[in-house]
Scaffold this motif. Sequence first.
Motif, PDB file in Angstrom:
ATOM      1  N   PRO A   6       0.815  -1.219   0.000  1.00  0.00           N
ATOM      2  CA  PRO A   6       0.000   0.000   0.000  1.00  0.00           C
ATOM      3  C   PRO A   6       0.852   1.274   0.000  1.00  0.00           C
ATOM      4  O   PRO A   6       1.869   1.353   0.705  1.00  0.00           O
ATOM      5  N   ARG A   7       0.410   2.252  -0.786  1.00  0.00           N
ATOM      6  CA  ARG A   7       1.098   3.540  -0.867  1.00  0.00           C
ATOM      7  C   ARG A   7       1.222   4.168   0.518  1.00  0.00           C
ATOM      8  O   ARG A   7       2.248   4.763   0.851  1.00  0.00           O
ATOM      9  N   ALA A   8       0.200   4.025   1.331  1.00  0.00           N
ATOM     10  CA  ALA A   8       0.198   4.622   2.680  1.00  0.00           C
ATOM     11  C   ALA A   8       1.350   4.077   3.531  1.00  0.00           C
ATOM     12  O   ALA A   8       1.934   4.818   4.324  1.00  0.00           O
ATOM     13  N   ASP A   9       1.694   2.789   3.347  1.00  0.00           N
ATOM     14  CA  ASP A   9       2.814   2.209   4.099  1.00  0.00           C
ATOM     15  C   ASP A   9       4.139   2.868   3.692  1.00  0.00           C
ATOM     16  O   ASP A   9       4.992   3.160   4.536  1.00  0.00           O
ATOM     17  N   ILE A  10       4.286   3.107   2.390  1.00  0.00           N
ATOM     18  CA  ILE A  10       5.500   3.757   1.882  1.00  0.00           C
ATOM     19  C   ILE A  10       5.570   5.190   2.391  1.00  0.00           C
ATOM     20  O   ILE A  10       6.611   5.642   2.882  1.00  0.00           O
ATOM     21  N   VAL A  11       4.437   5.905   2.318  1.00  0.00           N
ATOM     22  CA  VAL A  11       4.398   7.301   2.770  1.00  0.00           C
ATOM     23  C   VAL A  11       4.733   7.387   4.263  1.00  0.00           C
ATOM     24  O   VAL A  11       5.475   8.276   4.682  1.00  0.00           O
ATOM     25  N   ALA A  12       4.225   6.436   5.043  1.00  0.00           N
ATOM     26  CA  ALA A  12       4.497   6.445   6.488  1.00  0.00           C
ATOM     27  C   ALA A  12       5.994   6.301   6.750  1.00  0.00           C
ATOM     28  O   ALA A  12       6.559   7.030   7.586  1.00  0.00           O
ATOM     29  N   GLY A  15       7.894   9.376   5.889  1.00  0.00           N
ATOM     30  CA  GLY A  15       7.737  10.335   6.981  1.00  0.00           C
ATOM     31  C   GLY A  15       8.657  10.049   8.154  1.00  0.00           C
ATOM     32  O   GLY A  15       9.015  10.951   8.908  1.00  0.00           O
ATOM     33  N   ASP A  16       9.053   8.785   8.300  1.00  0.00           N
ATOM     34  CA  ASP A  16       9.977   8.410   9.369  1.00  0.00           C
ATOM     35  C   ASP A  16      11.426   8.731   9.016  1.00  0.00           C
ATOM     36  O   ASP A  16      12.326   8.531   9.830  1.00  0.00           O
ATOM     37  N   GLY A  17      11.663   9.188   7.765  1.00  0.00           N
ATOM     38  CA  GLY A  17      13.010   9.589   7.370  1.00  0.00           C
ATOM     39  C   GLY A  17      13.873   8.480   6.797  1.00  0.00           C
ATOM     40  O   GLY A  17      15.076   8.652   6.655  1.00  0.00           O
ATOM     41  N   LEU A  18      13.278   7.343   6.457  1.00  0.00           N
ATOM     42  CA  LEU A  18      14.050   6.239   5.895  1.00  0.00           C
ATOM     43  C   LEU A  18      14.421   6.505   4.440  1.00  0.00           C
ATOM     44  O   LEU A  18      13.719   7.245   3.736  1.00  0.00           O
ATOM     45  N   SER A  19      15.492   5.888   3.989  1.00  0.00           N
ATOM     46  CA  SER A  19      15.921   6.017   2.594  1.00  0.00           C
ATOM     47  C   SER A  19      15.050   5.135   1.705  1.00  0.00           C
ATOM     48  O   SER A  19      14.360   4.227   2.182  1.00  0.00           O
ATOM     49  N   ASN A  20      15.100   5.389   0.397  1.00  0.00           N
ATOM     50  CA  ASN A  20      14.341   4.581  -0.563  1.00  0.00           C
ATOM     51  C   ASN A  20      14.721   3.107  -0.443  1.00  0.00           C
ATOM     52  O   ASN A  20      13.855   2.239  -0.443  1.00  0.00           O
ATOM     53  N   ARG A  31      12.524  -0.079  -5.076  1.00  0.00           N
ATOM     54  CA  ARG A  31      12.997   1.219  -4.561  1.00  0.00           C
ATOM     55  C   ARG A  31      12.660   2.354  -5.516  1.00  0.00           C
ATOM     56  O   ARG A  31      12.523   3.500  -5.088  1.00  0.00           O
ATOM     57  N   HIS A  32      12.496   2.040  -6.821  1.00  0.00           N
ATOM     58  CA  HIS A  32      12.122   3.090  -7.777  1.00  0.00           C
ATOM     59  C   HIS A  32      10.688   3.566  -7.523  1.00  0.00           C
ATOM     60  O   HIS A  32      10.393   4.748  -7.692  1.00  0.00           O
ATOM     61  N   ARG A  33       9.829   2.637  -7.101  1.00  0.00           N
ATOM     62  CA  ARG A  33       8.457   3.040  -6.733  1.00  0.00           C
ATOM     63  C   ARG A  33       8.512   3.979  -5.526  1.00  0.00           C
ATOM     64  O   ARG A  33       7.828   5.005  -5.496  1.00  0.00           O
ATOM     65  N   VAL A  34       9.346   3.634  -4.556  1.00  0.00           N
ATOM     66  CA  VAL A  34       9.495   4.478  -3.366  1.00  0.00           C
ATOM     67  C   VAL A  34      10.019   5.855  -3.789  1.00  0.00           C
ATOM     68  O   VAL A  34       9.513   6.891  -3.345  1.00  0.00           O
ATOM     69  N   GLY A  35      11.018   5.857  -4.680  1.00  0.00           N
ATOM     70  CA  GLY A  35      11.581   7.121  -5.171  1.00  0.00           C
ATOM     71  C   GLY A  35      10.546   7.962  -5.908  1.00  0.00           C
ATOM     72  O   GLY A  35      10.528   9.196  -5.789  1.00  0.00           O
ATOM     73  N   GLY A  36       9.685   7.292  -6.666  1.00  0.00           N
ATOM     74  CA  GLY A  36       8.617   8.015  -7.376  1.00  0.00           C
ATOM     75  C   GLY A  36       7.658   8.686  -6.408  1.00  0.00           C
ATOM     76  O   GLY A  36       7.271   9.847  -6.592  1.00  0.00           O
ATOM     77  N   ILE A  37       7.279   7.981  -5.381  1.00  0.00           N
ATOM     78  CA  ILE A  37       6.370   8.551  -4.377  1.00  0.00           C
ATOM     79  C   ILE A  37       7.070   9.685  -3.631  1.00  0.00           C
ATOM     80  O   ILE A  37       6.471  10.738  -3.364  1.00  0.00           O
ATOM     81  N   ARG A  38       8.355   9.497  -3.328  1.00  0.00           N
ATOM     82  CA  ARG A  38       9.128  10.567  -2.675  1.00  0.00           C
ATOM     83  C   ARG A  38       9.088  11.826  -3.542  1.00  0.00           C
ATOM     84  O   ARG A  38       8.888  12.932  -3.045  1.00  0.00           O
ATOM     85  N   GLY A  39       9.327  11.647  -4.857  1.00  0.00           N
ATOM     86  CA  GLY A  39       9.304  12.781  -5.787  1.00  0.00           C
ATOM     87  C   GLY A  39       7.942  13.449  -5.849  1.00  0.00           C
ATOM     88  O   GLY A  39       7.848  14.677  -5.871  1.00  0.00           O
ATOM     89  N   GLU A  40       6.883  12.662  -5.893  1.00  0.00           N
ATOM     90  CA  GLU A  40       5.513  13.206  -5.922  1.00  0.00           C
ATOM     91  C   GLU A  40       5.231  14.062  -4.686  1.00  0.00           C
ATOM     92  O   GLU A  40       4.539  15.073  -4.761  1.00  0.00           O
ATOM     93  N   LEU A  41       5.755  13.612  -3.548  1.00  0.00           N
ATOM     94  CA  LEU A  41       5.545  14.337  -2.286  1.00  0.00           C
ATOM     95  C   LEU A  41       6.549  15.464  -2.074  1.00  0.00           C
ATOM     96  O   LEU A  41       6.491  16.165  -1.071  1.00  0.00           O
ATOM     97  N   GLU A  42       7.481  15.597  -3.046  1.00  0.00           N
ATOM     98  CA  GLU A  42       8.540  16.605  -2.993  1.00  0.00           C
ATOM     99  C   GLU A  42       9.370  16.525  -1.709  1.00  0.00           C
ATOM    100  O   GLU A  42       9.732  17.533  -1.104  1.00  0.00           O
TER     101      GLU A  42
END
Length: 188
Positions: A6-12, A15-20, A31-42
């Motif tokens: 779930p996207r919410a798990d990645i976003v959480a 928010g905890d400051g973990l790397s991709n 990790r590219h999916r995580v990076g994409g979400i990071r980019g979307e959230l700026e």
Amino acid sequence: MSRGVPRADIVALLGDGLSNSAIARQLGCDRHRVGGIRGELELPNVVAQPLTLEQKWRSLTRPLEGGHLEWLGERVGKSRTPVMRYKERSFSPAGIAFTLQHGRQPEGQVKAECGVRQCVAPAHVEDEPGRRRIREQLRRILGGPELKDHCGNGHDLFVHGRLSPDGHHAYCEACKAERKRAEREAPV
């Protein structure tokens, strides 16, 4: 597999400051999916916090009985001498141990004086002046003769003089090196 996370798990975890990579490992996703979400959230990328020299050294040691420390890191050469690379430089693990124990850089080669080959426990290593001082004290306690100032070939024994670990046998390191060089260069 990564789409099932779930996207919410990645976003959480973002928010905890973990790397991709850390998030991808933890959740079993790309990790590219995580990076994409990071980019979307700026959100900025996490800056890796490198270990200090001492932290890396400690991470590559393992305690043994008797307070000894075994080196688990890289070894080089025929004698399998311990070495540690840190920020594009090579360091002697025994030298790092010496500095931790004495608060200063060692003089000359650092070796374990505890009888355990290549032990890197800070309390078990000595530099050349320390080894000489300990071995001279042992020699005096055991009633050995005073050391000479110069060897038979005229080398200054304050600079080139060495003692065996038991303090009994004194020798000239310069003469020993010259003998070894002559043996290597001798015709076979």
